[in-house]
Scaffold this active site. Structure first.
Site, mmCIF file in Angstrom:
data_model
loop_
_atom_site.group_PDB
_atom_site.id
_atom_site.type_symbol
_atom_site.label_atom_id
_atom_site.label_comp_id
_atom_site.label_asym_id
_atom_site.label_seq_id
_atom_site.Cartn_x
_atom_site.Cartn_y
_atom_site.Cartn_z
ATOM 1 N N LYS A 56 0.713 -1.237 -0.080
ATOM 2 C CA LYS A 56 0.116 -0.043 -0.161
ATOM 3 C C LYS A 56 1.066 1.107 -0.091
ATOM 4 O O LYS A 56 0.432 2.095 -0.664
ATOM 5 C CB LYS A 56 -0.989 -0.065 1.248
ATOM 6 C CG LYS A 56 -2.162 -1.067 1.142
ATOM 7 C CD LYS A 56 -2.869 -1.003 2.281
ATOM 8 C CE LYS A 56 -3.867 -2.476 2.222
ATOM 9 N NZ LYS A 56 -4.557 -2.695 3.258
ATOM 10 N N GLN A 100 -4.871 -1.684 9.496
ATOM 11 C CA GLN A 100 -4.725 -3.282 8.772
ATOM 12 C C GLN A 100 -5.289 -4.306 9.773
ATOM 13 O O GLN A 100 -4.931 -4.360 10.960
ATOM 14 C CB GLN A 100 -3.209 -3.245 8.785
ATOM 15 C CG GLN A 100 -2.873 -4.567 7.946
ATOM 16 C CD GLN A 100 -3.386 -4.365 6.544
ATOM 17 O OE1 GLN A 100 -3.224 -3.533 5.834
ATOM 18 N NE2 GLN A 100 -3.970 -5.556 5.875
ATOM 19 N N ASP A 123 -11.266 2.761 3.748
ATOM 20 C CA ASP A 123 -11.440 1.177 3.530
ATOM 21 C C ASP A 123 -13.052 0.959 3.607
ATOM 22 O O ASP A 123 -13.453 -0.290 3.234
ATOM 23 C CB ASP A 123 -10.848 0.454 4.748
ATOM 24 C CG ASP A 123 -9.493 -0.405 4.518
ATOM 25 O OD1 ASP A 123 -9.199 -0.418 3.277
ATOM 26 O OD2 ASP A 123 -8.875 -0.665 5.538
#
Ligand code: NAD
Length: 307
Positions: A56, A100, A123
């Site tokens: 990422k 994460q 997200d």
């Protein structure tokens, strides 16, 4: 003659998307003197999580997003993470925040995800964004399902009226992907671990999307002739567990890394039957990163008032 499916290359499509994102960021710098910023919270030492966070960050570098990673110890409490999120929520230079997953057991995942400002939730895991997706309102959509739909669209695969079967019903992939397919007017069937006759549903699919995390789940006889097959699964197979066929097919990987990555679809047998198929690796994986970058750009654009 053996028919060969067209390969939907997520690697290629994601490059196009990254170029578009990069160009928009250059415009933002010119017009507004600002760049998007993404903060990633990484808890513990999970090797897969570290790899995902690193890719990422590499993606951010490629397109000009300022990225910052906050590393926290495995023994961290929910409150410690909430404090970090609070700081990031109030920072003007951070437009996107992601945590994460997975998180250690002692951490309340839902509390953490709900603490992220919905405007910075790139997200798309916040219940407000999930609710907006159901209501078809402007919102952040999780990057993997967004990437799946984008790769279908950019390959000119029509969804309207098609039978789409989604194998997997997670919050991250299966559920949001099913909603996106529905929003495109596909007729959607959602399968999961308790589905009684998986084959009956997969065999009916014009568009088959598989996100179960089970290698070789989808076999040749479960796929309709000419179907479009999108394989989301990522399964790491080590040399000692590989079949002789896999050892030969992925010889280079096994020689170099003693392991390879495969999806949930028995690719070598399903591919000749499909009209289009996405490979693993090089399919949905790179699309996920590209769409996360696009979501971060979207968040920044809203903040700086850019269309
Ligand atoms: P998950 O474990 O949260 O969900 C798995 C889903 O598959 C569940 O709905 C479960 O009921 C269903 N399932 C499991 N076994 C099944 C079976 N035998 N028959 C029918 N359904 C079954 O997983 P997830 O987070 O949704 O991820 C799924 C897979 O996709 C994993 O391999 C993961 O690594 C991969 N993934 C890839 C990307 C990417 O960017 N390419 C992103 C997210 C997840």
């Amino acid at each position: 003659m053996i028919k060969i499916a067209e390969i939907i290359s997520g690697t290629e499509i994601s490059k196009q998307i990254k170029n578009e994102v990069k160009a928009e960021i250059e415009r933002m710098e010119k017009e507004k003197g600002k760049r998007p910023g993404l903060a990633v919270i990484l808890v513990g030492e999970n090797p897969a999580s570290k790899v995902y966070v690193a890719s990422k960050q590499r993606g951010c570098e490629q397109v000009g997003i300022m990225s910052e990673s906050i590393k926290m110890d495995d023994s961290v409490s929910t409150e410690d993470i909430l404090k970090e999120i609070e700081k990031l929520n109030s920072r003007d230079d951070i437009h996107g925040i992601l945590v994460q997953l997975p998180l250690p057991e002692q951490v309340d995942k839902n509390k953490v995800l709900e603490a992220i400002s919905p405007d910075k939730d790139v997200d798309g895991f916040h219940p407000i964004n999930m609710g907006k997706l159901v209501a078809q309102k402007d919102c952040f959509v999780p990057a993997t399902p967004l990437g799946i739909i984008e790769m279908l669209k950019r390959t000119n695969i029509a969804l309207k009226g098609k039978n789409a079967t989604m194998v997997g019903h997670s919050e991250i992939v299966g559920k949001p992907c099913s909603l996106l397919l529905l929003n495109e007017w596909a007729t959607v069937t959602i399968c999961h671990i308790e589905t009684r006759d998986l084959k009956m549903h997969t065999k009916d699919a014009d568009i088959l999307i598989v996100a179960a995390g089970v290698p070789y789940l989808i076999k040749e006889d479960m796929v309709k002739e000419g179907a479009v097959v999108i394989d989301v699964g990522i399964n790491r197979i080590t040399k000692d567990k590989a079949s002789s066929e896999l050892l030969e097919w992925r010889k280079e990987d096994f020689d170099k890394k003693q392991a390879t990555l495969i999806g949930d679809v028995d690719y070598l047998r399903v591919e000749p039957k499909a009209s289009y198929i996405s490979p693993v690796p090089g399919g949905v994986g790179p699309m996920t990163i590209a769409m996360l970058l696009k979501n971060t750009l979207m968040a920044a654009k809203k903040t700086v008032g850019m269309k």
